[in-house]
Scaffold this motif. Structure first.
Motif, PDB file in Angstrom:
ATOM      1  N   GLU A 288      33.197  40.371  34.108  1.00  0.00           N
ATOM      2  CA  GLU A 288      32.437  40.743  35.287  1.00  0.00           C
ATOM      3  C   GLU A 288      31.971  42.189  35.198  1.00  0.00           C
ATOM      4  OE1 GLU A 288      35.848  38.380  37.726  1.00  0.00           O
ATOM      5  OE2 GLU A 288      36.025  39.941  36.183  1.00  0.00           O
ATOM      6  N   SER A 289      30.889  42.482  35.875  1.00  0.00           N
ATOM      7  CA  SER A 289      30.397  43.842  35.970  1.00  0.00           C
ATOM      8  C   SER A 289      29.555  43.980  37.234  1.00  0.00           C
ATOM      9  CB  SER A 289      29.577  44.235  34.741  1.00  0.00           C
ATOM     10  OG  SER A 289      28.420  43.422  34.613  1.00  0.00           O
ATOM     11  N   GLY A 290      29.317  45.217  37.644  1.00  0.00           N
ATOM     12  CA  GLY A 290      28.419  45.482  38.752  1.00  0.00           C
ATOM     13  C   GLY A 290      29.074  45.922  40.043  1.00  0.00           C
ATOM     14  N   GLY A 291      30.394  45.897  40.110  1.00  0.00           N
ATOM     15  CA  GLY A 291      31.070  46.330  41.317  1.00  0.00           C
ATOM     16  C   GLY A 291      30.989  47.831  41.496  1.00  0.00           C
TER      17      GLY A 291
ATOM     18  N   VAL B   1      37.999  42.393  46.270  1.00  0.00           N
ATOM     19  CA  VAL B   1      37.908  42.183  44.833  1.00  0.00           C
ATOM     20  C   VAL B   1      37.175  40.869  44.618  1.00  0.00           C
ATOM     21  CG1 VAL B   1      39.147  41.853  42.669  1.00  0.00           C
ATOM     22  CG2 VAL B   1      40.019  43.464  44.366  1.00  0.00           C
ATOM     23  N   TYR B   2      36.129  40.907  43.832  1.00  0.00           N
ATOM     24  CA  TYR B   2      35.318  39.729  43.563  1.00  0.00           C
ATOM     25  C   TYR B   2      35.671  39.176  42.183  1.00  0.00           C
ATOM     26  CZ  TYR B   2      32.423  40.542  47.666  1.00  0.00           C
ATOM     27  OH  TYR B   2      31.973  40.686  48.954  1.00  0.00           O
ATOM     28  N   TYR B   3      35.979  37.882  42.144  1.00  0.00           N
ATOM     29  CA  TYR B   3      36.401  37.221  40.920  1.00  0.00           C
ATOM     30  C   TYR B   3      35.376  36.178  40.483  1.00  0.00           C
ATOM     31  CZ  TYR B   3      41.037  39.080  42.059  1.00  0.00           C
ATOM     32  OH  TYR B   3      42.103  39.902  42.359  1.00  0.00           O
ATOM     33  N   CYS B   4      34.996  36.246  39.232  1.00  0.00           N
ATOM     34  CA  CYS B   4      34.164  35.205  38.656  1.00  0.00           C
ATOM     35  C   CYS B   4      35.032  33.991  38.343  1.00  0.00           C
ATOM     36  CB  CYS B   4      33.491  35.713  37.382  1.00  0.00           C
ATOM     37  SG  CYS B   4      32.329  34.541  36.641  1.00  0.00           S
TER      38      CYS B   4
ATOM     39  N   LYS C 225      38.843  38.916  35.546  1.00  0.00           N
ATOM     40  CA  LYS C 225      39.874  39.846  36.008  1.00  0.00           C
ATOM     41  C   LYS C 225      39.569  40.462  37.362  1.00  0.00           C
ATOM     42  CE  LYS C 225      41.760  41.157  31.501  1.00  0.00           C
ATOM     43  NZ  LYS C 225      41.079  40.080  30.737  1.00  0.00           N
ATOM     44  N   GLY C 226      38.340  40.360  37.804  1.00  0.00           N
ATOM     45  CA  GLY C 226      37.944  40.854  39.108  1.00  0.00           C
ATOM     46  C   GLY C 226      37.245  42.198  39.039  1.00  0.00           C
TER      47      GLY C 226
END
Length: 121
Positions: free
Chosen positions: A6-9, A92-95, A113-114
């Motif tokens: 994941e990316s972009g947070g 926390v955002y999880y894919c 991993k979030g």
């Protein structure tokens, strides 16, 4: 052999925007479903949005009209465009993805991993 990255947070002010990306890599035959969940402190993990094999999307009522989920099948990537962000979106955002490694393999569930999204002034 599959991983989700994941990316972009990040930190954004109320009313701002962020775009999250999730890339699936490894031994992938097909992706059955791909989407995002989120978990805020003291709350249960909840579905934010997901996209099915036919391209149908589902959104949580709290994000409808503000978030847009899209995919790039060639890149095994899903994007979550988040607009008009509110403090309540902080989590926390999880894919999450269901992936088959071969034609006859069973669908397996994978989690990233979030990435932290914080909406605050």
């Amino acid at each position: 052999q599959v991983q989700l990255v994941e990316s972009g947070g990040g930190l954004v002010q109320p009313g701002g925007s962020l775009r999250l990306s999730c890339v699936a890599s490894g031994s992938i035959f097909s992706i059955t479903v791909m989407g995002w969940y989120r978990q805020a402190p003291g709350k249960e993990r909840e579905l934010v949005a997901r996209i099915t094999s036919r391209g149908s999307t589902n959104y949580a009522d709290s994000v409808k009209g503000r978030f847009t989920l899209s995919r790039d099948n060639a890149k095994n990537t899903v994007y979550l465009q988040m607009n008009s962000l509110k403090p309540e979106d902080t989590a926390v955002y999880y894919c999450n993805a269901g992936i088959k490694g071969c034609l006859t393999c069973r669908d397996e569930v994978y989690w990233g991993k979030g990435t932290q999204v914080t909406v605050s002034s």
